[in-house]
Design an enzyme around this catalytic site. Sequence first.
Site, PDB file in Angstrom:
ATOM      1  N   CYS A  81      19.639   4.092   0.293  1.00 25.26           N
ATOM      2  CA  CYS A  81      21.013   3.793  -0.072  1.00 25.26           C
ATOM      3  C   CYS A  81      21.908   4.146   1.111  1.00 25.26           C
ATOM      4  O   CYS A  81      21.697   5.154   1.781  1.00 25.26           O
ATOM      5  CB  CYS A  81      21.519   4.542  -1.295  1.00 25.26           C
ATOM      6  N   ARG A 118      19.022   0.721   4.900  1.00 24.64           N
ATOM      7  CA  ARG A 118      18.729   1.816   3.976  1.00 24.64           C
ATOM      8  C   ARG A 118      18.457   1.341   2.548  1.00 24.64           C
ATOM      9  O   ARG A 118      18.137   2.132   1.664  1.00 24.64           O
ATOM     10  CB  ARG A 118      19.894   2.813   3.962  1.00 24.64           C
ATOM     11  N   TRP A 155      19.200   1.131  -2.763  1.00 27.60           N
ATOM     12  CA  TRP A 155      17.752   0.996  -2.907  1.00 27.60           C
ATOM     13  C   TRP A 155      17.449   1.618  -4.262  1.00 27.60           C
ATOM     14  O   TRP A 155      17.624   2.825  -4.457  1.00 27.60           O
ATOM     15  CB  TRP A 155      17.023   1.738  -1.790  1.00 27.60           C
ATOM     16  N   ASN A 182      23.906   8.673  -2.998  1.00 30.24           N
ATOM     17  CA  ASN A 182      22.623   8.445  -2.346  1.00 30.24           C
ATOM     18  C   ASN A 182      21.767   9.666  -2.667  1.00 30.24           C
ATOM     19  O   ASN A 182      22.157  10.787  -2.361  1.00 30.24           O
ATOM     20  CB  ASN A 182      22.868   8.293  -0.831  1.00 30.24           C
ATOM     21  N   GLY A 183      20.623   9.428  -3.321  1.00 29.10           N
ATOM     22  CA  GLY A 183      19.756  10.558  -3.674  1.00 29.10           C
ATOM     23  C   GLY A 183      19.291  10.427  -5.116  1.00 29.10           C
ATOM     24  O   GLY A 183      19.414   9.363  -5.726  1.00 29.10           O
ATOM     25  N   GLU A 234      -1.944   0.715  11.624  1.00 32.16           N
ATOM     26  CA  GLU A 234      -0.547   0.371  11.870  1.00 32.16           C
ATOM     27  C   GLU A 234      -0.367  -1.157  11.886  1.00 32.16           C
ATOM     28  O   GLU A 234       0.616  -1.675  11.349  1.00 32.16           O
ATOM     29  CB  GLU A 234      -0.083   1.011  13.188  1.00 32.16           C
ATOM     30  N   LYS A 276       2.079  -3.204   9.389  1.00 33.01           N
ATOM     31  CA  LYS A 276       3.142  -4.103   9.868  1.00 33.01           C
ATOM     32  C   LYS A 276       3.027  -5.465   9.187  1.00 33.01           C
ATOM     33  O   LYS A 276       4.019  -6.045   8.782  1.00 33.01           O
ATOM     34  CB  LYS A 276       3.064  -4.311  11.396  1.00 33.01           C
ATOM     35  N   GLU A 285       4.171  -5.227   5.505  1.00 28.72           N
ATOM     36  CA  GLU A 285       5.620  -5.004   5.385  1.00 28.72           C
ATOM     37  C   GLU A 285       6.415  -6.275   5.632  1.00 28.72           C
ATOM     38  O   GLU A 285       7.378  -6.565   4.936  1.00 28.72           O
ATOM     39  CB  GLU A 285       6.086  -3.989   6.442  1.00 28.72           C
ATOM     40  N   HIS A 333     -19.325  -0.297   4.718  1.00 24.61           N
ATOM     41  CA  HIS A 333     -19.449   0.403   3.434  1.00 24.61           C
ATOM     42  C   HIS A 333     -18.493  -0.164   2.381  1.00 24.61           C
ATOM     43  O   HIS A 333     -18.073   0.567   1.487  1.00 24.61           O
ATOM     44  CB  HIS A 333     -19.215   1.902   3.639  1.00 24.61           C
ATOM     45  N   LYS A 351      14.495   1.746   5.196  1.00 24.14           N
ATOM     46  CA  LYS A 351      14.098   2.394   6.448  1.00 24.14           C
ATOM     47  C   LYS A 351      14.012   3.905   6.308  1.00 24.14           C
ATOM     48  O   LYS A 351      13.141   4.544   6.866  1.00 24.14           O
ATOM     49  CB  LYS A 351      15.110   2.043   7.539  1.00 24.14           C
TER      50      LYS A 351
END
Length: 611
Positions: free
Chosen positions: A2, A27, A73, A99-100, A484, A488, A491, A507, A606
């Site tokens: 947020c 955010r 968010w 925010n929180g 990574e 990417k 996302e 395996h 983010k």
Amino acid sequence: MCGIVAYIGPREAYPVILKGLKRLEYRGYDSSGVALLHDGLKVYKKKGKVAELEESLVGQNLHAHAGIGHTRWATHGEPSDRNAHPHQSSNGKLAMIHNGIIENYTQLKNELIRKGYQFKSDTDTEVLLNFIEDIQRNNQCILEEAVRIALKRVVGAYVIVLLDKDNPDTLIAARKGSPLVIGVGRGEHFLASDASPIIEYTKEVVYVNDYELAILKADELVLKNLGNEKITPFVQKLDMELAAIEKGGYDHFMLKEIFEQPDTIFDCLRGRLDITNNTITMAGVLQNIDQLKSANRIIIIACGTSWHAGLTAEYIIEELCRIPVEVEYASEFRYRNPVVHPGDVIIAISQSGETADTMVAIERAKEQGAFIFGVVNVVGSSIARISHAGAYTHAGHEIGVASTKAFTAQLVVLTLIALKVAWEKGSVDQERYTHLLHELYAIPEKVREVLLLNRQIEQLAKKYQGATDALYLGRGYNFPIALEGALKLKEISYIHAEGYPAAEMKHGPIALVDEHLPVVFVATRDSYHEKIVSNIQEIKARKGKVIAVITAGDQTITGMADDTIGIPEADEILAPLLSVIPLQLLSYHIGVAKGCDVDKPRNLAKSVTVE
Ligand code: G6P
């Protein structure tokens, strides 16, 4: 998560807030809204991105000199107009952005329902706001006092900003656990989650600390603690330019940030790496060198991409420093009962410096006597402040939600730390040390060479954009890079992708391989080369499509793979700094080819300031 923006002063508040919200969309972007004091208190909100709010307000009279804005968010309550912030109190006099997470909101809500309060949204924010209203009504006190009393009962994290219809010349804000910056202008004040909405107007800022309350008028800033004692605001100068938060001719922030890497890596080395005298200067490391070189164990704590940097560092630190390293997801570490001893060193890695899980994990380790070393990008952020010592990554403002330049900067800083500690400890010989310093110095130029492959990778992206799944495989230093690369792709393009150690794929994941599955190998020439060549053959034998990131000129793999991306040669310890870049570009171009919003992928944010 947020983003919040607020303004009070002589300017038109709405354009300042709107522009600020656009800068903070990284955010969260599930909904947005503004509350303005003009002709009373007006609240406008809309599900979706800030542009949708803007469009819905075209033609409205939005004249006001004080206002608050929010980009969300979602945590409590689905993304909708109804759950969007700002929320209005039951009596309609107060508007608040938050925010929180208010963890004890159910208890507070039940108390309020018993008193006859009704709720228009499913959010914890509306509960806190009505709780404040109720306290003000019962105690007949000023808003500031009611906020203070309410916050003493609140469990959780918050930044809140309130507008009061009856006091149009004052904004009230408070913080615990989420970031809040005040911009101090001439006869005006700004509030935001980070400095990006403020930089255009003033470079003088005050970072609000936990349990502090700010009472803002156009020409006055009063800071108090929850005990109602005044605190002298510490005004700092922002070291940031407006250009740093604009796209500068690129289509997306992500692409701009990928292309910035030769410079950000160089900035990270600047003043630290001296190849004339073969020295590394890092004050945070040097001042604590005894602690670091005699660590019984290093525990790396991080989330997301930062965790992948940590995993790469495990390989590097163990190799160079011969100190055992464990790499922990902050969210797991904080909730189990980890064994931490005073001789342990925690390296906490975070781009934002605000990730809630990482912060709490640090606190847990601190309680058990560990020494905390922060590797953080955002200067002055919470993690930077709660660490005992640290090193900044100096990657500049990263706006694309998918982390790119911050990751390579983290790798550089972690490598410098490993080299410095190894040298001081005597666990690396002079020849290897000197060789690695020179190799590190050459990395920015080699990154520039990798970026020349952009067009080739764009073509490759077109070929593979239709894939529904992908497997990323690597060994040794390149194993975390496979993780990574897969992250990417997920996302940015919403293609399901899995990263795996190349040998381990036998395996399980090998069962997925058929002629439709793209398998991306991170296979630069290193001590695992022969082994990974065998793994490529195992995939080819099952008709998988192999795309390999290789050391340029590697004929062995070129002869086997369907597609190769040749990058410059580098020492295997430093190879991840190069091999990750084609994977960033591949995800970017696949995302763009599929029409995805690469800078703002769905459901992500983010800075994850909720657990
Ligand atoms: C979010 C971001 C990731 C980031 C992770 C950890 O998930 O989208 O890009 O890697 O948080 O964030 P931090 O700021 O602590 O590095």
